[in-house]
Design an enzyme around this catalytic site. Structure first.
Site, mmCIF file in Angstrom:
data_model
loop_
_atom_site.group_PDB
_atom_site.id
_atom_site.type_symbol
_atom_site.label_atom_id
_atom_site.label_comp_id
_atom_site.label_asym_id
_atom_site.label_seq_id
_atom_site.Cartn_x
_atom_site.Cartn_y
_atom_site.Cartn_z
ATOM 1 N N GLY A 93 45.482 39.723 40.894
ATOM 2 C CA GLY A 93 44.415 39.716 41.676
ATOM 3 C C GLY A 93 43.082 40.035 41.384
ATOM 4 O O GLY A 93 42.153 39.115 40.803
ATOM 5 N N GLU A 129 18.354 52.823 23.490
ATOM 6 C CA GLU A 129 19.096 53.581 24.153
ATOM 7 C C GLU A 129 18.906 54.978 23.372
ATOM 8 O O GLU A 129 19.137 55.054 22.135
ATOM 9 C CB GLU A 129 20.861 53.358 23.853
ATOM 10 C CG GLU A 129 21.655 54.474 24.145
ATOM 11 C CD GLU A 129 21.591 55.121 25.478
ATOM 12 O OE1 GLU A 129 21.389 54.415 26.522
ATOM 13 O OE2 GLU A 129 21.697 56.330 25.593
ATOM 14 N N TYR A 140 52.322 43.704 57.774
ATOM 15 C CA TYR A 140 51.671 42.632 58.740
ATOM 16 C C TYR A 140 52.709 42.155 59.813
ATOM 17 O O TYR A 140 53.758 42.761 59.755
ATOM 18 C CB TYR A 140 51.010 41.525 57.763
ATOM 19 C CG TYR A 140 50.181 41.939 56.906
ATOM 20 C CD1 TYR A 140 48.604 42.129 57.472
ATOM 21 C CD2 TYR A 140 49.994 41.889 55.844
ATOM 22 C CE1 TYR A 140 47.762 42.588 56.805
ATOM 23 C CE2 TYR A 140 49.013 42.178 54.915
ATOM 24 C CZ TYR A 140 47.717 42.317 55.331
ATOM 25 O OH TYR A 140 46.933 42.860 54.583
#
Ligand code: SF4
Length: 641
Positions: free
Chosen positions: A319, A409, A174
């Site tokens: 994060g 299933e 940046y």
């Protein structure tokens, strides 16, 4: 556990060593880019979940010099933003968490040109990352001074609003990092040249902030010790920068590797190993005495714990694991590891195709209030058909809302296509999701019936109020001569292991599935080529990290890539393809078809007239990604009345 011991950064006391890593909060800010209720709810959920330190995504400090700053980033350019920032701080403090506001001087050469009405800026005139034909404008000396003052003023406003610390965004290529890096800083004045010159902008920011916020207000500096690209920073210079930042008086260093050119290493893909940035953090920790914040695939609680206990870093920054599960910290503390909803490192909703930040496995991310689940008013019986990601999520949500849920299933296991996707070891990150979804439906009281093939008659006998059909898609073979031969197999055959594969393989289809099949086979020592009709691998719309990562994986595995190449026929000896108007024979022992799936909504169509409420979700409506299946399953059960 050391992960949960109280500690501090400067004067900031923290209840544990778990930080939320700064992430761009696309789409969550107010229309004027202040901190919205939605953004406050987003961070509050992570604070409520036990995270000790919330580091926000970047807030922009100056919008006069740089046009087209990503429209989604919050800003702190004037006092009108302070009241809402103060509310954000209060929300963190109510849960005993601390708020660290990351401040950004701008994007410079990595700015998004499509939103730019004025020329992009940088330390020097250098090609822009997103379009190298566009050159940045070199900032004038007085403009650098303006940015320094904007930074200091933003820090003062942050402190006044109740923020506990600021983090300087000096990493990842940046704008600040562009000044720091010889590859992008070609200046001949006092802001360029040797490391002293290149660090001058950073040092002036630190000095100006410190002079206005005082010695006691913590300043964290996020920087990149190694860019991982030729001509970028190497670790030797990175460690020297760490020492100089320490001398400049910052209170902690947040370590990140890489830059936009290798963004898949900054925000690691599924193909990267766990703790992939820890060697960098460890090297910096040995070079300075400051607390070190590390990140990079630390979402496995054992890995995070080990990093702290072995002293490789002082804080783990999570994060995406906190996008997937805001309660990560609380669950780890309570020993409920199996309850953690795992991030699968797909980067689809946090970086990819959505304009607002969210998460593939957690549709509530960024919509905490709007998508909160409520108990259903009148209890319903719900039949979910299909135990893939969409069906499991629908069953989980419907049961948690108080419905009586049965799941059929047809195979003997849950997971659907997730099981196939998770076969290669480099896709192991998907495996915990299968386990999580399966155990959640069990805990929610869903009646799971395996080996149950749904028929209209069986469904009518059960008389459910609602049927959610999540039966997936059918494999589609291309319409070319020779496709029925024995040495042709689908990616389903391949990953299920139902057919043997020869030494020389041609994979038809260069989408994500075809590329992963090719890389997996090459990893087994096979000679592999991928044939793709389009001009590039992986269709447009997939996130850039996945594209960079899979291309790197294919290159490492020595897979031959043939784009703009069309399959014409499959022969006994291999594949006949057309490229640049001429035909070519590719010798192969096996042909793997990875050209896609077709939807199958036949069951919905037969049930619609006899069952009150029938909805088809996921691939059976239209073959797409895990995100679409999970999200449609979630919403089908969430909006049920
Ligand atoms: Fe993880 Fe994918 Fe969610 Fe991003 S979208 S947080 S990578 S699971």
């Amino acid at each position: 556990m050391k992960l949960f011991e109280r500690t501090r950064i400067g004067t900031m006391e923290l209840k544990n060593r778990i930080a939320m890593a700064p992430m761009g909060t696309a789409g969550l800010a107010d229309v004027d880019l202040g901190y919205s209720r939605r953004l406050i709810e987003f961070y509050a959920a992570r604070a409520r979940g036990g995270t000790g330190m919330i580091i926000t995504g970047a807030a922009i400090v100056n919008t006069r010099l740089e046009g087209g700053i990503p429209h989604f980033l919050p800003r702190l350019t004037g006092s009108e933003y302070m009241a809402r920032l103060s509310e954000l701080c209060d929300a963190m403090h109510h849960y005993g968490s601390k708020l660290v506001l990351q401040l950004s001087a701008g994007f410079g050469r990595v700015n998004y040109l499509q939103w730019n009405l004025i020329p992009p800026i940088s330390a020097s005139a250098v090609p822009c990352f997103h379009d190298p034909s566009v050159t940045t404008r070199e900032l004038k000396t007085e403009e650098i001074g303006e940015l320094v003052m904007s930074f200091a003023m933003a820090a003062v406003m942050a402190k006044m609003a109740g923020v506990d610390a600021i983090e300087i965004q000096g990493y990842g290529g940046y704008l600040i990092d562009q000044f720091q890096t010889a590859l992008w800083n070609k200046r001949t004045d006092q802001y360029g040249g040797d490391l002293n010159g290149r660090l001058r902008f950073s040092m002036e920011i630190i000095g100006a902030v410190r002079s206005l916020v005082g010695r006691d207000f913590p300043i964290i500096y996020k920087f990149t010790p190694d860019h991982y690209i030729p001509g970028g920073r190497t670790l030797e210079e990175g460690l020297e920068i760490a020492r100089r930042l320490e001398q400049a008086g910052v209170d902690a260093l947040h370590v990140d590797g890489g830059c936009y050119e290798v963004w898949n290493r900054v925000i690691p893909s599924a193909y990267e190993p766990p703790a992939c940035q820890i060697p960098l953090a460890e090297a910096v920790k040995q070079a300075v005495k400051l607390p070190i914040i590390a990140h990079g695939k630390l979402g496995d609680p054992d890995v995070a714990r080990q990093v702290i206990e072995e002293g490789k870093a002082d804080f783990v920054a999570l994060g995406r694991p906190l996008l997937a599960d805001p309660d990560w910290a609380r669950k780890v503390k309570d020993g409920r590891i199996n309850d953690i909803r795992p991030c699968i490192n797909c980067n689809e909703a946090c970086l990819g195709k959505r304009l607002s930040l969210s998460c593939t496995v957690n549709p509530q991310t960024g919509m905490e209030r709007e998508y909160a689940l409520t108990a259903i008013e009148k209890k319903k019986s719900v039949l979910v058909i299909g135990g893939g990601p969409g069906g499991l999520e629908a069953a989980r949500v419907a049961a948690s809302r108080g419905c009586d849920v049965t799941l059929w299933e047809k195979s003997d296991r849950l997971g659907g296509k997730l099981r196939l996707a998770a076969v290669p070891d480099f896709k192991r990150d998907i495996r915990p999701l299968i386990h999580y979804l399966s155990s959640e439906v069990e805990k929610a009281g869903v009646k799971v019936v395996l080996r149950k093939q749904a028929t209209p008659e069986l469904v009518r006998q059960l008389r459910p109020d609602v049927v959610i059909i999540a039966t997936g898609s059918k494999f589609a073979l291309p319409d070319v001569p020779g496709v029925e031969q024995a040495h042709v197999l689908s990616t389903v055959d391949l990953f299920e292991g139902t057919k043997t594969v020869g030494q020389r393989v041609v994979v038809i289809g260069g989408g994500l599935c075809g590329c992963e099949a090719a890389a997996w086979l090459a990893g087994q020592g096979k000679q592999v080529a991928v044939v793709e009709m389009a001009g590039q691998l992986i269709p447009e719309g997939r996130n850039v990290n996945t594209m960079l990562a899979i291309k790197a994986l294919l290159a490492q595995s020595h897979v031959e890539v043939m784009t703009s190449t069309k399959l014409v026929a499959i022969t006994e000896k291999g594949a006949s393809v057309e490229r640049d108007g001429s035909t070519q024979e590719l010798a192969a022992d096996s042909i793997v078809i990875a050209t896609g799936f077709t939807p199958d909504c036949s069951l919905r169509d037969t049930l619609e007239e006899t069952v009150p409420d029938v909805v088809a979700i996921g691939d059976c409506a239209k073959p797409r990604s895990i995100l679409d299946a999970v999200w449609e399953g979630f919403h089908a059960a969430r909006v049920m009345q």
